[in-house]
Enzyme design. Sequence first.
Site, PDB file in Angstrom:
ATOM      1  N   CYS A   1     -16.452   1.026   0.310  1.00 45.89           N
ATOM      2  CA  CYS A   1     -15.260   0.001   0.594  1.00 45.89           C
ATOM      3  C   CYS A   1     -14.718   0.585   1.976  1.00 45.89           C
ATOM      4  O   CYS A   1     -14.126  -0.314   2.552  1.00 45.89           O
ATOM      5  CB  CYS A   1     -14.180   0.768  -0.303  1.00 45.89           C
ATOM      6  SG  CYS A   1     -13.682   2.498  -0.169  1.00 45.89           S
TER       7      CYS A   1
ATOM      8  N   ARG B   1     -13.223  -9.217   1.269  1.00 42.12           N
ATOM      9  CA  ARG B   1     -11.907  -8.736   1.188  1.00 42.12           C
ATOM     10  C   ARG B   1     -11.003 -10.028   1.237  1.00 42.12           C
ATOM     11  O   ARG B   1      -9.796 -10.441   0.469  1.00 42.12           O
ATOM     12  CB  ARG B   1     -11.389  -7.482   2.018  1.00 42.12           C
ATOM     13  CG  ARG B   1     -12.006  -6.542   1.573  1.00 42.12           C
ATOM     14  CD  ARG B   1     -11.490  -5.496   0.226  1.00 42.12           C
ATOM     15  NE  ARG B   1     -10.004  -5.302   0.161  1.00 42.12           N
ATOM     16  CZ  ARG B   1      -9.222  -4.532   0.750  1.00 42.12           C
ATOM     17  NH1 ARG B   1      -9.919  -3.620   1.454  1.00 42.12           N
ATOM     18  NH2 ARG B   1      -8.016  -4.508   0.523  1.00 42.12           N
TER      19      ARG B   1
ATOM     20  N   ASP C   1     -17.349   6.624  -1.647  1.00 40.68           N
ATOM     21  CA  ASP C   1     -16.224   6.566  -0.947  1.00 40.68           C
ATOM     22  C   ASP C   1     -15.981   7.555  -0.225  1.00 40.68           C
ATOM     23  O   ASP C   1     -16.805   8.568  -0.637  1.00 40.68           O
ATOM     24  CB  ASP C   1     -15.036   6.056  -1.942  1.00 40.68           C
ATOM     25  CG  ASP C   1     -13.538   5.793  -1.240  1.00 40.68           C
ATOM     26  OD1 ASP C   1     -13.828   5.808   0.142  1.00 40.68           O
ATOM     27  OD2 ASP C   1     -12.738   5.935  -2.081  1.00 40.68           O
TER      28      ASP C   1
ATOM     29  N   GLN D   1      -9.570  -4.164  -3.773  1.00 38.03           N
ATOM     30  CA  GLN D   1     -11.108  -3.732  -3.290  1.00 38.03           C
ATOM     31  C   GLN D   1     -12.121  -4.214  -4.332  1.00 38.03           C
ATOM     32  O   GLN D   1     -13.078  -4.690  -4.037  1.00 38.03           O
ATOM     33  CB  GLN D   1     -10.821  -2.164  -3.013  1.00 38.03           C
ATOM     34  CG  GLN D   1     -12.346  -1.617  -2.675  1.00 38.03           C
ATOM     35  CD  GLN D   1     -12.922  -2.187  -0.978  1.00 38.03           C
ATOM     36  OE1 GLN D   1     -11.881  -2.173  -0.137  1.00 38.03           O
ATOM     37  NE2 GLN D   1     -14.170  -2.907  -0.991  1.00 38.03           N
TER      38      GLN D   1
ATOM     39  N   ARG E   1       0.811  -1.046  -0.080  1.00 38.53           N
ATOM     40  CA  ARG E   1      -0.067   0.217   0.052  1.00 38.53           C
ATOM     41  C   ARG E   1       0.981   1.191   0.009  1.00 38.53           C
ATOM     42  O   ARG E   1       1.871   1.293   0.867  1.00 38.53           O
ATOM     43  CB  ARG E   1      -0.872  -0.080   1.258  1.00 38.53           C
ATOM     44  CG  ARG E   1      -1.537   1.231   1.335  1.00 38.53           C
ATOM     45  CD  ARG E   1      -2.539   1.150   2.478  1.00 38.53           C
ATOM     46  NE  ARG E   1      -3.749   0.296   1.851  1.00 38.53           N
ATOM     47  CZ  ARG E   1      -5.092   0.517   2.314  1.00 38.53           C
ATOM     48  NH1 ARG E   1      -5.235   1.153   3.474  1.00 38.53           N
ATOM     49  NH2 ARG E   1      -6.234  -0.225   1.935  1.00 38.53           N
TER      50      ARG E   1
ATOM     51  N   HIS F   1      -7.276   0.508  -6.457  1.00 39.87           N
ATOM     52  CA  HIS F   1      -7.352  -0.063  -5.484  1.00 39.87           C
ATOM     53  C   HIS F   1      -7.930  -1.256  -5.955  1.00 39.87           C
ATOM     54  O   HIS F   1      -8.917  -1.871  -5.534  1.00 39.87           O
ATOM     55  CB  HIS F   1      -8.338   0.705  -4.194  1.00 39.87           C
ATOM     56  CG  HIS F   1      -8.306  -0.090  -2.813  1.00 39.87           C
ATOM     57  ND1 HIS F   1      -7.522  -0.971  -2.683  1.00 39.87           N
ATOM     58  CD2 HIS F   1      -9.095   0.129  -1.633  1.00 39.87           C
ATOM     59  CE1 HIS F   1      -7.704  -1.406  -1.319  1.00 39.87           C
ATOM     60  NE2 HIS F   1      -8.630  -0.596  -0.949  1.00 39.87           N
TER      61      HIS F   1
HETATM   62  N1   CP Z   1     -11.037  -0.666   2.333  1.00 44.31           N
HETATM   63  C1   CP Z   1      -9.919  -0.667   2.955  1.00 44.31           C
HETATM   64  O1   CP Z   1      -8.969  -0.834   2.033  1.00 44.31           O
HETATM   65  O2   CP Z   1      -9.967  -0.437   4.070  1.00 44.31           O
HETATM   66  P1   CP Z   1      -8.486  -0.318   4.847  1.00 44.31           P
HETATM   67  O3   CP Z   1      -8.103   1.283   4.442  1.00 44.31           O
HETATM   68  O4   CP Z   1      -8.918  -0.157   6.465  1.00 44.31           O
HETATM   69  O5   CP Z   1      -7.459  -1.442   4.618  1.00 44.31           O
HETATM   70  N1  NVA Z   2      -9.900   6.314  -1.617  1.00 49.69           N
HETATM   71  C1  NVA Z   2      -9.663   5.901  -0.031  1.00 49.69           C
HETATM   72  C2  NVA Z   2      -9.747   4.644  -0.083  1.00 49.69           C
HETATM   73  C3  NVA Z   2      -9.813   3.952   1.299  1.00 49.69           C
HETATM   74  C4  NVA Z   2      -9.894   2.436   1.332  1.00 49.69           C
HETATM   75  C5  NVA Z   2      -8.400   6.357   0.281  1.00 49.69           C
HETATM   76  O1  NVA Z   2      -7.421   6.140  -0.849  1.00 49.69           O
HETATM   77  O2  NVA Z   2      -8.037   6.760   1.345  1.00 49.69           O
END
Ligand code: CP
Ligand code: NVA
Length: 323
Positions: A270, A298, A230, A139, A109, A136
């Site tokens: 999400c 997930r 989101d 997701q 990430r 993502h």
């Molecule tokens: N939806 C998602 O990726 O959640 P987190 O940021 O908590 O991993």
């Molecule tokens: N768009 C959000 C998604 C979190 C799971 C972010 O990038 O923070």
Amino acid sequence: MQDFLSVADATPADLEAILDRADDLRLARHAALAAGRSPVTADVLDGRTVALVFEKPSLRTRASFEVGVHELGGATLPMWNTEINLGGRESVSDVARVLARYVQCIVIRTFSHDNLVEMAAAVDVPIVNSLSDHEHPCQALADLQTVRQVFGDLAGRTLAYVGDGNNVAHSLLLAGALAEMHVRVVHPDGYAPDDDVVAAARDLVGEVGSVSTTTDPRAGVEGADVVYTDVWASMGQEAEAAARATAFDGFRVTTDLMDLAADDAIFLHCLPAHRGEEVDAAVIDGPASRVFDQAENRLHAQKALLAHLLGAGHGSSRGTARP
Ligand code: CP
Ligand code: NVA
């Protein structure tokens, strides 16, 4: 499929195989737990180690990969960027080259999608994007699994994403197109998804699906099977939160907006969610919401992804470091 930096790394056949496997894993896990048996199926990863690198916070991604790798018989190596300092202490490609000597897959990430591209170019072990500023994709796998679980199919279904044209929107555009869905992104002026992602999604659309964008929430949600939103300010955009709250006025998913969708429409998010901002509590905590099934998926979707990338019969060089 060597890496999963983008949904577009998958073919329609990859996506279908991953979703089928994810559903098998979901049903087998539920049956095992209901019968008081262990959910561990140790034959798939067979002792392989997966690095989990985080440059941003996480609840679902960290927990689902940790549990998923354990249940597939592998081990995780979780690492935070405070200890690695990607690109600061050493180059991104050197980090990948070193980790690839220890582990058989790197899940990362990161802020910059370029970091993923650099890693994938440097090593042969699979690189999995567990969220970047651009996409993502893990997701999106869970999202489509959830839609299929509810409706039994994906092709021809309409998903209306209401909000920021961000990483989640990008992956949904590509995944929906691969699955022959109709994907509509409903966004305020100035917050559209990237043109190149919309164009890539249009290129992926088969005979049945379509891709469209609009700044009209009511028209965008009309008749949709799935309404998705989101956060308005993603991780790293906290300083823009106030300006975004103004720009996104009118784009909250309310019960009135949900009433324009199909009678049996579901709501997805999400997570994490901000009740009273991008969605009303009456929607996310109401009868149409499937957000906790979505969060559970997930786990199943990522187990299926890892099995697809690393499981037996998926290429002799996979999971070995480049000499
Ligand atoms: N939806 C998602 O990726 O959640 P987190 O940021 O908590 O991993
Ligand atoms: N768009 C959000 C998604 C979190 C799971 C972010 O990038 O923070």
